[in-house]
Enzyme design. Structure first.
Site, PDB file in Angstrom:
ATOM      1  N   HIS A 191     110.569   5.600 -56.681  1.00  0.00           N
ATOM      2  CA  HIS A 191     109.346   6.010 -57.367  1.00  0.00           C
ATOM      3  C   HIS A 191     108.269   6.263 -56.321  1.00  0.00           C
ATOM      4  CE1 HIS A 191     105.388   4.899 -59.295  1.00  0.00           C
ATOM      5  NE2 HIS A 191     105.810   5.833 -60.108  1.00  0.00           N
ATOM      6  N   HIS A 220      99.673  11.172 -53.936  1.00  0.00           N
ATOM      7  CA  HIS A 220      99.538  10.563 -55.263  1.00  0.00           C
ATOM      8  C   HIS A 220      98.202  11.011 -55.842  1.00  0.00           C
ATOM      9  CE1 HIS A 220      99.845   6.733 -57.937  1.00  0.00           C
ATOM     10  NE2 HIS A 220     100.315   7.806 -58.532  1.00  0.00           N
TER      11      HIS A 220
END
Length: 589
Positions: free
Chosen positions: A129, A175
């Protein structure tokens, strides 16, 4: 038997010395030696082969293998003129030392041995992830280094979040809507190419969570083709009715991302893209507000969290996709809008559905059977909830027991959950693909599917005996565990799996000994051994503080080899300790 002396300074002026005897073969080892050596003082190669076949259940071992073992041990004997040992076989002490050789007595098979010709949906897949993050989810650097580390450990699904760079003419991996520092996509792709198959030859899946215009998507497609070349897999059709097999796409890189067409995007089932919704869910409103304020303050300094990125959650997905990008997509990804139940149908082409750990747990309370049935042909990806900003992980069994193939983990952290993940994927030769048990793939005679909450009978019982451990005196300083005396070790032996199988047990504490001998046996009745893990942890007892960590290992019970086994222990990050090992025995009844 020889002894080792350890001296410790007490209260600055007083020295205390501990004499610790080195380990001798435990009674069970002596009995096995006597039985298979037929009462003689040495065990011949033929007798060793019988021991390997009958006690260790190593039916693949040949006479050539047992001769090689004996020759290896004999070559290590001290050349001493006074040594009158029989050169035709192993003495008891040599047999005991042989049991500590990992190459011969590993608890797991070292090679791929499962059927690799089933569709990808029939496997648990080692999944990362936000694979590019070096630390927390909010402010750590993005880099190709954690991607390389993950690939070296056998991870088979790498996630890249794609955003336009500051000048909107190239692609960053970052991100979104956080203060993480970006890394260029091209750098990540080059490292992926170099390390994609160093640990496993089976397919690598890239999940691309993109926030790109069609022009930049076309640029991504060009980069992928140029960097990966023949490694890049192109599906034969736009929407598959069955996923390819790991064997058929060995050595290839597969792309998984949001739906490829206007019609697919406009469908009610997948109106929102994976990246749009997941990125929003991963951050709580208060955190987003803080980041927006930080971005406003730092905007003049060229901070990467700009207004376009911060407002991306309010934008609609593009209604057209770059055709070059479309034709790369093997695993079509989507994220449901509305109740999960409405998106668990199994009609039409196969696809990937992404759910947060919370969504999966909530849906499983009512729709567990539908989830299992969905994963028989399709893929479910589970990702950590948004409050895990420190990159912690959840218990992976919440996904595995319902057949979820891609249980996505933050690989840069450590802790029990990650140890369980690492343990599961030590199975099948560590290739990153573990075949799901048949009850998660097939329906029953009345079209029923597996229900992990339903009471189940015991299928088999695992007997675990913990004999002894050593290697701490080599790998740790004399005062690492206790400043004034040798350590006080005990071993925890636990089962992790379906709720009915979970249990924790531990040995007695052995005081003041670098070479602890426990010689204790535990019995574990198992209802679903196919999904159970044996977690072993050694700790050093401390009366006044938290017990010190002394190593751990996690093993898939479905692949445990019977008999005497040596268990190398790992540190808190999952790296194998150089010398620390346990001697154990596993038996099934």
């Amino acid at each position: 038997m020889t002894s080792v002396t350890y001296g410790y300074k007490m209260f600055k002026y007083f020295n205390k010395t501990y004499a610790v005897s080195e380990q001798a073969p435990p009674p069970d080892v002596k009995d096995a030696f006597s039985l298979f050596a037929e009462g003689a003082d040495v065990m011949s190669a033929d007798q060793l082969l019988r021991f390997l076949h009958e006690h260790q259940l190593e039916l693949d071992y040949t006479a050539e293998d047992s001769n090689r073992v004996v020759e290896t041990v004999l070559q290590s004997r001290t050349q001493n003129a006074e040594c009158d040992s029989d050169n035709s076989g192993l003495t008891l002490d040599e047999f005991f030392r042989f049991l500590f050789l990992v190459d011969f007595n590993d608890p797991l098979k070292s090679k791929v041995h499962q059927d690799m010709n089933a569709p990808l949906s029939h496997y648990f897949i080692y999944t990362g992830h936000n694979s590019y993050l070096t630390g927390n989810q909010l402010s750590s650097d993005c880099s190709d280094v954690p991607i390389i580390k993950a690939l070296q450990r056998g991870v088979r699904v790498i996630e890249l979040d794609l955003w336009p760079n500051s000048t909107k003419d190239d692609i960053d991996v970052v991100h979104g809507r956080t203060l993480t520092a970006p890394v260029t996509l091209i750098q990540c792709l080059k490292s992926i190419k170099e390390y994609a198959f160093v640990k496993s030859e089976y397919p690598l899946i890239l999940t691309l969570e993109d926030h790109l215009t069609p022009i930049l998507q076309a640029k991504v497609a060009e980069m992928l083709a140029q960097v990966f070349g023949d490694m890049l897999y192109y599906p034969e059709t736009d929407l598959l009715t069955e996923f390819p097999t790991p064997e058929s796409v060995k050595g290839r890189i597969l792309i998984s991302t949001k739906p490829p067409s206007k019609e697919y995007l406009q469908s009610k089932q997948f109106k929102d893209s994976d990246s749009e919704r997941e990125s929003t869910e991963e951050l709580s409103p208060c955190v987003i507000s803080e980041l927006e304020a930080a971005a406003a303050d730092e905007k003049s300094d060229g901070n990467d969290v700009d207004e376009e990125s911060l407002n991306a959650r309010d934008k609609k997905p593009d209604q057209q996709r770059a055709p070059e990008y479309n034709r790369l997509i093997t695993i079509h990804a989507g994220k449901p809008k509305g109740p999960v139940k409405d998106h668990l149908n199994v009609v039409g082409g196969v696809r990937r559905l992404s759910l947060s750990e919370q969504e999966l747990e909530k849906a499983s309370t009512t729709y567990g059977s539908d989830i299992v049935r969905f994963t028989q042909k399709n893929i479910i990806r589970v990702y950590p909830k948004g409050t895990r900003v420190n990159s912690s992980n959840y218990r992976p069994h919440i996904g595995w027991i319902y057949g979820a193939q891609m249980v996505a983990f933050n690989m840069q952290g450590h802790g029990k959950s990650l140890w369980y993940m690492q343990g599961m994927f030590r199975a099948n030769g560590g290739c990153g693909y573990v075949k799901k048990p048949s009850f998660l793939i097939e329906e029953g005679p009345d079209d029923e599917v597996f229900d992990p909450k339903k009471p189940m009978p015991v299928q088999k019982t695992l007997m675990v005996k913990v004999y002894m451990g050593n290697g701490w005196s080599t790998d740790f300083s004399k005062t690492h565990f206790d400043a004034f005396s040798p350590p006080d070790f005990y071993t925890k032996v636990c089962i992790v799996g379906v709720p009915a199988d979970k249990v924790n047990k531990k040995t007695k504490i052995i005081n003041d000994d670098w070479f602890p001998v426990w010689d204790e046996e535990f019995e574990f009745p198992l209802c679903v051994p196919e999904l159970a893990l044996l977690w072993i942890e050694v700790r050093e007892y401390d009366m006044h503080e938290k017990d010190d960590f002394g190593g751990q290992s996690c093993l898939p019970i479905s692949e445990l080899r019977s008999g005497f086994r040596v268990i190398p222990l790992f540190d808190e990050k999952g790296e194998q300790l150089k010398s620390v090992k346990l001697l154990m025995r596993f038996q099934f009844k």
